[in-house]
Design a protein around this motif. Structure first.
Motif, short mmCIF file in Angstrom:
data_model
loop_
_atom_site.label_atom_id
_atom_site.label_comp_id
_atom_site.label_asym_id
_atom_site.label_seq_id
_atom_site.Cartn_x
_atom_site.Cartn_y
_atom_site.Cartn_z
N VAL B 46 0.82 -1.21 0.00
CA VAL B 46 0.00 0.00 0.00
C VAL B 46 0.85 1.26 0.00
O VAL B 46 0.63 2.18 -0.80
CB VAL B 46 -0.94 0.00 1.22
N SER B 47 1.82 1.32 0.92
CA SER B 47 2.56 2.56 1.08
C SER B 47 3.88 2.32 1.79
O SER B 47 4.03 1.32 2.49
CB SER B 47 1.71 3.56 1.89
N ARG B 48 4.81 3.25 1.62
CA ARG B 48 6.09 3.17 2.32
C ARG B 48 6.52 4.58 2.73
O ARG B 48 6.09 5.58 2.12
CB ARG B 48 7.17 2.54 1.44
N TYR B 58 3.09 5.45 -2.69
CA TYR B 58 1.75 4.86 -2.58
C TYR B 58 1.44 4.00 -3.80
O TYR B 58 1.87 4.30 -4.92
CB TYR B 58 0.69 5.96 -2.47
#
Lengths: 112, 116
Positions: B46-48, B58
């Protein structure tokens, strides 16, 4: 996005027998520093994922040595030398070279 | 250890903020990530976020709706989720992989259900 294709998607194995899962990527997974960021995860039923192998072939701490990883470029393999009952679950490959990181579809290992 | 909180049942179009409390590892020097898993489905990144929060990434499916952030003083990771859709229904895991992928830390997951 990089597409990760695993096969087989279902893997029935007899206890004590070997097992092998293939993972192919749509692009090379060689990173700018020369490393290859292909990792393998196990997800047992009802549990969070757990990594088994990182950077193609390095085994994580506490992972039994019956698990091994190999491959290069776009073609990778996870091998279990002798399947045990505790190995039941879903196995995923992950590429961490290109953003967004992408997982394979998962391979469900079950005992025959 | 990573412990997520903030999941539950939410209306389409609504918002929530997931939290992830970290302990037992040097949180402030590790990149952090959110990964989700829809019921019966596979894992999806999903995200970092980088160590100081100055760089984020994203998945296209959440870009413009979700915001990842962190508070290194509190060892906390967050995911602000706005304009929720039914397809956001999933277990959300926070995760970290150490420096240069040399670690592996996962939370137990937080279930987010989006339904009217």
């Amino acid at each position: 996005d990089v597409v990760m294709t695993q096969s087989p998607l279902s893997l029935p194995v007899t206890l004590g027998q070997p097992a092998s899962i293939s993972c192919r990527s749509s692009q090379s997974l060689v990173y700018s520093d020369g490393s290859t960021l292909l990792h393998w995860f196990q997800q047992r039923p009802g549990q969070s994922p757990r990594r088994l192998i990182y950077k193609v072939s390095d085994r994580d701490s506490g992972v039994p040595d019956r698990f091994s990883g190999s491959g290069s470029g776009t073609d990778f393999t996870l091998k279990i030398s002798r399947v045990e009952a505790e190995d039941v679950g879903i196995y995923y490959c992950l590429q961490g070279t290109h953003w967004p990181y992408t997982f394979g579809q998962g391979t469900k290992l079950e005992i025959k | 250890e990573l412990v997520e909180s903030g999941g539950g049942l939410f209306q389409p179009g609504g918002s929530l903020k997931l939290s992830c409390a970290a302990s037992g590892f040097p949180f402030s020097i590790y990149w952090m990530h959110w990964v989700r898993q829809a019921p019966g489905k596979g894992l999806v990144w999903v995200s970092r976020i980088n160590t100081d929060g100055g760089f984020t990434g994203y998945a296209d499916s959440v870009k413009g709706r979700f915001t990842i952030s962190r508070d290194n003083a509190k060892n906390m990771l967050y995911l602000q989720m706005n304009n929720l859709r039914a397809e956001d229904t999933a277990v959300y895991y926070c995760a970290s992989f150490g420096i240069d992928w040399n670690g592996d830390y996962w939370g137990q997951g937080a279930l987010v259900t989006v339904s009217s």
